[in-house]
Every structure is written in structure tokens, then in C-alpha cells.
Design a protein around this motif. Structure first.
Motif, mmCIF file in Angstrom:
data_model
loop_
_atom_site.group_PDB
_atom_site.id
_atom_site.type_symbol
_atom_site.label_atom_id
_atom_site.label_comp_id
_atom_site.label_asym_id
_atom_site.label_seq_id
_atom_site.Cartn_x
_atom_site.Cartn_y
_atom_site.Cartn_z
ATOM 1 N N ALA A 13 0.813 -1.118 -0.058
ATOM 2 C CA ALA A 13 -0.006 -0.243 -0.094
ATOM 3 C C ALA A 13 0.872 1.250 0.042
ATOM 4 O O ALA A 13 1.816 1.396 0.670
ATOM 5 N N ILE A 14 0.383 2.202 -0.870
ATOM 6 C CA ILE A 14 1.109 3.454 -0.881
ATOM 7 C C ILE A 14 0.141 4.289 0.021
ATOM 8 O O ILE A 14 -0.975 4.587 -0.661
ATOM 9 N N VAL A 15 0.573 4.885 1.086
ATOM 10 C CA VAL A 15 -0.275 5.532 1.887
ATOM 11 C C VAL A 15 0.052 6.958 1.979
ATOM 12 O O VAL A 15 1.280 7.364 2.310
ATOM 13 N N LEU A 16 -0.676 8.002 1.751
ATOM 14 C CA LEU A 16 -0.511 9.498 1.529
ATOM 15 C C LEU A 16 -1.320 10.188 2.257
ATOM 16 O O LEU A 16 -2.619 10.246 2.211
ATOM 17 N N ASP A 17 -0.866 10.736 3.579
ATOM 18 C CA ASP A 17 -1.560 11.543 4.448
ATOM 19 C C ASP A 17 -2.704 10.686 4.963
ATOM 20 O O ASP A 17 -3.871 11.005 5.289
ATOM 21 N N GLY A 18 -2.643 9.482 5.443
ATOM 22 C CA GLY A 18 -3.230 8.517 5.739
ATOM 23 C C GLY A 18 -4.376 7.807 5.279
ATOM 24 O O GLY A 18 -5.132 7.078 5.677
ATOM 25 N N GLN A 19 -4.284 8.023 3.860
ATOM 26 C CA GLN A 19 -5.065 7.488 3.055
ATOM 27 C C GLN A 19 -4.310 6.489 1.902
ATOM 28 O O GLN A 19 -3.296 7.030 1.681
ATOM 29 N N VAL A 20 -4.957 5.357 1.476
ATOM 30 C CA VAL A 20 -4.226 4.589 0.604
ATOM 31 C C VAL A 20 -4.610 4.921 -0.733
ATOM 32 O O VAL A 20 -5.673 4.988 -1.307
ATOM 33 N N VAL A 21 -3.466 5.627 -1.600
ATOM 34 C CA VAL A 21 -3.483 5.912 -3.022
ATOM 35 C C VAL A 21 -3.524 4.841 -3.928
ATOM 36 O O VAL A 21 -4.161 4.881 -4.808
ATOM 37 N N SER A 22 -2.780 3.777 -3.345
ATOM 38 C CA SER A 22 -2.528 2.755 -4.152
ATOM 39 C C SER A 22 -2.254 1.499 -3.524
ATOM 40 O O SER A 22 -1.655 1.551 -2.383
ATOM 41 N N ALA A 23 -2.727 0.088 -3.861
ATOM 42 C CA ALA A 23 -2.379 -0.965 -3.233
ATOM 43 C C ALA A 23 -1.986 -2.033 -4.389
ATOM 44 O O ALA A 23 -2.829 -2.986 -4.572
ATOM 45 N N PRO A 24 -1.032 -2.080 -5.279
ATOM 46 C CA PRO A 24 -0.911 -3.131 -6.096
ATOM 47 C C PRO A 24 -0.171 -4.484 -5.641
ATOM 48 O O PRO A 24 0.274 -4.507 -4.486
ATOM 49 N N SER A 25 -0.661 -5.468 -6.376
ATOM 50 C CA SER A 25 -0.351 -6.956 -6.017
ATOM 51 C C SER A 25 1.153 -7.194 -6.623
ATOM 52 O O SER A 25 1.309 -6.592 -7.873
ATOM 53 N N ILE A 26 2.251 -7.445 -6.121
ATOM 54 C CA ILE A 26 3.418 -7.754 -6.703
ATOM 55 C C ILE A 26 3.221 -9.194 -7.175
ATOM 56 O O ILE A 26 3.834 -10.199 -6.653
ATOM 57 N N ASN A 27 2.726 -9.171 -8.515
ATOM 58 C CA ASN A 27 2.519 -10.445 -8.977
ATOM 59 C C ASN A 27 3.690 -10.938 -10.029
ATOM 60 O O ASN A 27 3.456 -11.987 -10.689
ATOM 61 N N GLN A 28 4.581 -10.256 -10.334
ATOM 62 C CA GLN A 28 5.592 -10.513 -11.442
ATOM 63 C C GLN A 28 7.114 -10.569 -10.941
ATOM 64 O O GLN A 28 8.195 -10.174 -11.558
ATOM 65 N N GLY A 29 7.313 -10.881 -9.538
ATOM 66 C CA GLY A 29 8.455 -11.038 -8.907
ATOM 67 C C GLY A 29 8.979 -9.607 -8.342
ATOM 68 O O GLY A 29 8.429 -8.870 -8.661
ATOM 69 N N PRO A 30 10.169 -9.858 -7.632
ATOM 70 C CA PRO A 30 10.691 -8.597 -6.861
ATOM 71 C C PRO A 30 11.086 -7.741 -7.834
ATOM 72 O O PRO A 30 11.464 -7.970 -9.103
ATOM 73 N N ILE A 31 11.173 -6.418 -7.535
ATOM 74 C CA ILE A 31 11.333 -5.179 -8.302
ATOM 75 C C ILE A 31 12.653 -4.582 -7.800
ATOM 76 O O ILE A 31 12.679 -4.138 -6.722
ATOM 77 N N THR A 32 13.576 -4.448 -8.698
ATOM 78 C CA THR A 32 14.663 -3.904 -8.304
ATOM 79 C C THR A 32 15.160 -2.360 -9.286
ATOM 80 O O THR A 32 14.311 -2.347 -10.080
ATOM 81 N N GLY A 33 16.145 -1.786 -8.803
ATOM 82 C CA GLY A 33 16.313 -0.542 -9.735
ATOM 83 C C GLY A 33 16.065 0.736 -9.075
ATOM 84 O O GLY A 33 16.559 1.797 -9.497
ATOM 85 N N GLY A 34 15.227 0.862 -7.982
ATOM 86 C CA GLY A 34 15.226 1.886 -7.366
ATOM 87 C C GLY A 34 14.113 2.832 -7.782
ATOM 88 O O GLY A 34 14.396 4.455 -7.589
ATOM 89 N N SER A 35 13.328 2.438 -8.680
ATOM 90 C CA SER A 35 12.220 3.369 -9.279
ATOM 91 C C SER A 35 10.826 2.667 -9.273
ATOM 92 O O SER A 35 10.810 1.402 -9.222
ATOM 93 N N ALA A 36 9.856 3.479 -9.563
ATOM 94 C CA ALA A 36 8.390 3.316 -9.499
ATOM 95 C C ALA A 36 7.655 3.759 -10.447
ATOM 96 O O ALA A 36 8.075 5.127 -10.486
ATOM 97 N N ARG A 37 6.535 3.528 -10.710
ATOM 98 C CA ARG A 37 5.419 4.396 -11.209
ATOM 99 C C ARG A 37 4.065 4.265 -10.875
ATOM 100 O O ARG A 37 3.832 2.949 -10.520
ATOM 101 N N ILE A 38 3.324 5.215 -10.586
ATOM 102 C CA ILE A 38 2.101 5.188 -10.047
ATOM 103 C C ILE A 38 1.046 5.536 -11.245
ATOM 104 O O ILE A 38 1.122 6.614 -11.704
ATOM 105 N N ASP A 39 0.238 4.573 -11.656
ATOM 106 C CA ASP A 39 -0.746 5.039 -12.521
ATOM 107 C C ASP A 39 -2.251 4.832 -12.116
ATOM 108 O O ASP A 39 -2.372 4.557 -10.883
ATOM 109 N N GLY A 40 -3.237 5.095 -12.829
ATOM 110 C CA GLY A 40 -4.355 5.034 -12.239
ATOM 111 C C GLY A 40 -5.532 5.089 -13.401
ATOM 112 O O GLY A 40 -5.218 5.212 -14.740
ATOM 113 N N PRO A 41 -6.846 4.903 -13.231
ATOM 114 C CA PRO A 41 -7.818 5.089 -14.358
ATOM 115 C C PRO A 41 -7.708 6.321 -15.147
ATOM 116 O O PRO A 41 -7.514 7.406 -14.239
#
Length: 588
Positions: A322-350
């Protein structure tokens, strides 16, 4: 400029007015916050409202617990809310999720499996680049696609984070008899399963479980769950920041039971809003995150643990981060393709909710960090301009007079060659205007009086460049060279002088921009911009135009009105040499 549909520059506070917002700091004990925290809040707000120093926003303390923000333009309520939000970011592993309604009393007979089933629906769309399958379903699936009975838990990350090691498997079965234990017997090792289907494996805080079961999330976006923004709490309950409809048309908000903080917002190195990448099948804007070295390692560790939970049980809540911003969940992705390395991320949405405005606001808040205090908007007012149209008109008239005098002098002194000076200034002015309009739409540059002063001063900077070149040509003609060779030799010698002079001006603008704030920084930005435009104009307009004119009869044969009459220039030089007073041999 025309492609973006805007043909006029944006104006700043002093020329167009704006919105004044008063933000009041609130502390737990109700006392006045420390001055150091207020100063830090002013600094962060200044970066949020005027990160590039060109949007003409102003932030200042007022009293002990108030901060006044002046924003150019009318109707800036949304911007004020963005500036005043705390923006405390946390990454936590999910341990339970359900519809944001109170759960029924705990079942007396433990459920045989840990597959969650209480969530009415998942979040529509996906807020990440990794496929999200965290929405609960009646039957776990191993496919990367969600089952037909559940909507995917959306708005996910493309990179993972570190999560606490669960103390129990998400699919662990409860031990003991299925009948209720008599009073006085020891408490069961595994917390009871509620009607929401969560088995709470790995959760060692019964108070947190009870809070989760009785929490009701407001579909209209009510206050956050108490304690959900406290980074020091091991277990917190939080609600999703968006409502959704289930199959029956009921509006629900998902609630979560989250574990300890694994990555903090201060471990996010940078954040930027990105337009949809259609080649990757994206239809909405996104926010790219880059972590620090520490944050990247924690992020990789967390995704590793969440990925293991997914491999063990695809419908396990612990497969989500879960990505929690100011006490609310902005996103809660399932990590279903193995661990992610590289030190970066992307937040998308509808696409319907994750718009350009939302993405830019979110990236702006994450980019400059969290406020040290919680602020609430106590007042918002519309204010009129302090200078107005008359002063703007006066400033533009002053600039026009200055430009006209420069052009008149060039025509009188350089004659026909002055046409090149006129053309160069016209092209430079046009490029400057277009740049101001484009930057106003893309980085929020608003013209205030200091900015206009910086642009007017640039008239002299631009004139200096081609005067250096013209004088070099005339020197070569005095030395006896023909016009066309003089144009090329003079350019080789003049361009170094032009570049050095522009470099000094640009360096001064850069230093002033980074050391100053407010209007002074805006003045420096305008001066630096026009200095770069001057280099472009001299290299790609002034010099080529002179080279073309040197091939014409009017200039090539040195017409007396061309300003490049070689005979006249040599006679003038000889006359000056003869008029020089020289000492006699006796005086020597």
C-alpha cells in the motif's frame, strides 16, 4: 504556441491579481508550533507554489501559527489545498482488506482457508505498470489477469518496496478444535476469522484487528482513520482515497489493515508527472518515482516479500503493498511478477481519475517532501492586482520607446546595415514572446513587473552582439579587404567576443536566480532566457543575413548608404590618424 491553443502570456499577482489563502497549523497539544517547523513549512510551501521561481507565488508567515499564501490567478482553491496538504508518504504491506463497512462478529469456527472474500469490489483500472491482481476472489488464480469474480485492485506501482517479514503464512490454517473454547482457556494462536474472510495471519495486535473490523470508510471522503498517518505505529487501519461501485451499484470504499512502515516519503529522491505512453498501452497520466539508495534497497526487499506471498497464495492480502499518503491509501498493487529492483517506481490510475492535474499535484507534493505540521485552510479570498493594466501599459510603452531609440540609432549610424539590426531585434522579440507564452503554459511562468524589466534590459544585450559583429566587419574593410572575405573573417573574430559577453551575462543571471527568491529570481530567469535567445539570433539569423546581403550589389559594391562603403571607411580612418597629435623629436 498555437498548437497549445494559447497566444497570450499569463500575468502575475501585481498585474492580474489572484487568491490569498490563510493556512493555520494544528498541533496535538493545541500550542503554538515551534518556529523552526514553521520556517521549514514556509520553505516547502514556497517550493510547491513556486518551485522554478517564475510563477509569482508568495508564501509568508503571519503570527505564530498562520501561513499566508498568495497565488496569481482567480479560483485557486485546488492549488491551495495541494500546497497545504501534509504529503506524508508511507509504503506499508497489506495484511487484510475488505469493504469499508463494519465486519460481523468473529466466527466461532475458524475458516479452513485464508482466502479473503469480504471485499465487494476492487479498484477499477490499475494504478501501476505491473498487473494488479490483489482484488479478492472466490477462488485464487495463478494467472496475471484477475478472475471474473473480482475487479483488480488498482492504482499500483511498477516497482516494489520493503515489507516486514510476516510472522505467519497468508494461507496458514488455524489450529485447534472447530468448537468454541470454554472460558478461561488460553487465547488461540491465530486471531479469529471475521465475516470479511481475513485470517489476519502475522498480525499480533488484537486492538488493530478490532479497529479494522469496526472501521467504516466514508464514501464521500470523510476524515482519515485515527492513527493512519502515524509513522511510528506498527499496525494501522486506512481507507482508500477513492470510492467504487460493486456489482449491485453500491458505493464502497476499501479499508486496509497495514503493517509497519517499510519505506518513508523522505526516501523518494524525485517525482515527476508523465503523460500516457500509448506504446505501452497506457491511457492515463502517471507519476514516476525515483528512490534514494536506502529507499531503493527497502523497496526491493518489500517487493520480494510481497511477491513470495503472491506465489504462495495469489489472493493473499500480503501480496499487496500500500502507498499511503496523508493517512489514505493511494494505491495497493499486487506484486505478481517477482521482486522489483532498480530503485524506481511508477504510479498509474484510471484515466477518468488519474488526470494530468492529479498527476502533477501528486508529483509536486512528493517532490518537495512532507510538511512538518498539519495545516487547515482557515480563509481564502480573491485579491485585485496591485499595479493593474495602467502600470503594465506604462511598462510596455517604456520598453517600446527604448526599442525604438535603439533602432533609430542603428539606422542613423549603420545606415543600410541597420536593417539587419532591426531584423535581429524583431526576431529576438518574437522569439521571446513565444517563449514566454509557451513557458507560461508548461512551467507556470507568469509575467510580473520584475520579469518585464528583465526582458526590456535584454534589448541592450541583443544590440551589443550585432554591434560587435558590425564593427569587426568595418575594421576589416578599413584594413583593405573586400566585403565578402571581411564578413567571414570578422565573424570568426567577433563570435568569440559575443559568446564571452553572453556567457558573463548568463552566469550572472544563473547566480542571481539560485541565490535570490521571488521577483528577483524571476528577473534573473528572464535575463538568462533572453541571453540564450540572443545567441540563437546572432548565430542563425544575424550572421547568415549579413552573408547574404554581402552578395548584393547595394552592399557588395559599398553604396554610400549601405554603411559598408570601404573607401569612405578608409578615408575616415586616415583622417583620424592624421588628426592625431604626435610629439616632436625635441619633445621626445
Amino acid at each position: 504556441m498555437f498548437m497549445q491553443g494559447k497566444g497570450t502570456p499569463k500575468l502575475g499577482l501585481d498585474l492580474a491579481g489572484g487568491t490569498t489563502v490563510t493556512l493555520t497549523a494544528h498541533t496535538e497539544n493545541g500550542k503554538t508550533p515551534p518556529g523552526q517547523q514553521m520556517d521549514q513549512a514556509v520553505k516547502i510551501m514556497t517550493q510547491r507554489v513556486n518551485g522554478l521561481g517564475v510563477s509569482d507565488g508568495e508564501v509568508a508567515k503571519q503570527g505564530g501559527n498562520n501561513i499566508v499564501v498568495n497565488l496569481p490567478g482567480q479560483g485557486q482553491t485546488r492549488a491551495a489545498e495541494t500546497i497545504g496538504s501534509t504529503a506524508k508518504l508511507q509504503f506499508r504491506q497489506v495484511f487484510a482488506e475488505a469493504s469499508g463497512l463494519p465486519s460481523q462478529a468473529p466466527a466461532t469456527t475458524p475458516a479452513p482457508t485464508a482466502s479473503p472474500s469480504g471485499k465487494a469490489t476492487g479498484k477499477p483500472g490499475g494504478k501501476a505498470t505491473i498487473p494488479a491482481t490483489g482484488g479478492p476472489s472466490a477462488k485464487p488464480t495463478t494467472s496475471a489477469e484477475p478472475s471474473d469474480t473480482a475487479t483488480p485492485r488498482g492504482r499500483a506501482l511498477s516497482k516494489a518496496l520493503t515489507a516486514p517479514t510476516p510472522s505467519g503464512s497468508p494461507s496458514a490454517k488455524p489450529t485447534g478444535s472447530s468448537s468454541p473454547k470454554p472460558a478461561g482457556t488460553p487465547t488461540a494462536q491465530v486471531p479469529p476469522v471475521g465475516a470479511d474472510g481475513n485470517d489476519f495471519a502475522g498480525v499480533d495486535d488484537k486492538a488493530a484487528i478490532a479497529q479494522f473490523q469496526r472501521t467504516v470508510c466514508d464514501p464521500k471522503g470523510g476524515p482519515t482513520v485515527p492513527g493512519s498517518n502515524d509513522v511510528n505505529r506498527k499496525w494501522v487501519v486506512a481507507c482508500d482515497d477513492k470510492a467504487e461501485k460493486d456489482d449491485k451499484g453500491n458505493i464502497r470504499v476499501t479499508k486496509y489493515l497495514l503493517g509497519p512502515v517499510r519505506v518513508l516519503g523522505e526516501d523518494v529522491k524525485s517525482a515527476s508527472a508523465m503523460p500516457p505512453d500509448t506504446s505501452q498501452g497506457q491511457s492515463s497520466w502517471s507519476v514516476n518515482l525515483t528512490f534514494t539508495g536506502k529507499g531503493g534497497n527497502q523497496f526491493s526487499q518489500t517487493t520480494t516479500e510481497a511477491s513470495k506471498a503472491y506465489q504462495s497464495n495469489p489472493s493473499s492480502p500480503q501480496a499487496q503493498v500500500a502507498i499511503v499518503l496523508d493517512g489514505q491509501v493511494v494505491s495497493a498493487p499486487s506484486i505478481n511478477q517477482g521482486p522489483i529492483t532498480g530503485g524506481s517506481a511508477r504510479i498509474d490510475g484510471p484515466a477518468e481519475s488519474f488526470t494530468q492535474t492529479y498527476a502533477e499535484d501528486l508529483s509536486n507534493k512528493l517532490k518537495y517532501g512532507a510538511l512538518p505540521l498539519e495545516f487547515k485552510m482557515s480563509a481564502i479570498d480573491e485579491v485585485s492586482s496591485t499595479l493593474g493594466a495602467d502600470q503594465l501599459r506604462g511598462g510596455l510603452i517604456a520598453g517600446g520607446i527604448g526599442l525604438a531609440l535603439v533602432l533609430l540609432y542603428c539606422m542613423v549610424y549603420y545606415r543600410g546595415l541597420g536593417l539587419v539590426a532591426v531584423g535581429s531585434l524583431v526576431v529576438a522579440s518574437w522569439m521571446t514572446y513565444v517563449a514566454v507564452v509557451i513557458l507560461g503554459e508548461n512551467i507556470g511562468w507568469r509575467l510580473s513587473l520584475p520579469h518585464i524589466i528583465g526582458l526590456i534590459v535584454s534589448i541592450g544585450i541583443t544590440a551589443d552582439s550585432f554591434i560587435v559583429y558590425f564593427e569587426r566587419i568595418r575594421d576589416e574593410l578599413r584594413a583593405g579587404r573586400a566585403l565578402r572575405p571581411s564578413v567571414e573573417v570578422a565573424w570568426k573574430r567577433a563570435r568569440r567576443t559575443i559568446l564571452v559577453a553572453d556567457a558573463v551575462t548568463f552566469l550572472a543571471a544563473v547566480v542571481l536566480y539560485f541565490l535570490a527568491v521571488g521577483g528577483v529570481a524571476g528577473f534573473a530567469f528572464a535575463m538568462g532566457l533572453t541571453t540564450l535567445i540572443d545567441v540563437v539570433v546572432v548565430f542563425f539569423f544575424t550572421k547568415p543575413l549579413v552573408a547574404l546581403l554581402s552578395r548584393t550589389k547595394f552592399f557588395g559594391r559599398g553604396h554610400k548608404l549601405s554603411g559598408l562603403d570601404a573607401k569612405r571607411l578608409r578615408r575616415t580612418a586616415q583622417a583620424r590618424a592624421n588628426s592625431t597629435v604626435r610629439p616632436t623629436s625635441q619633445e621626445v
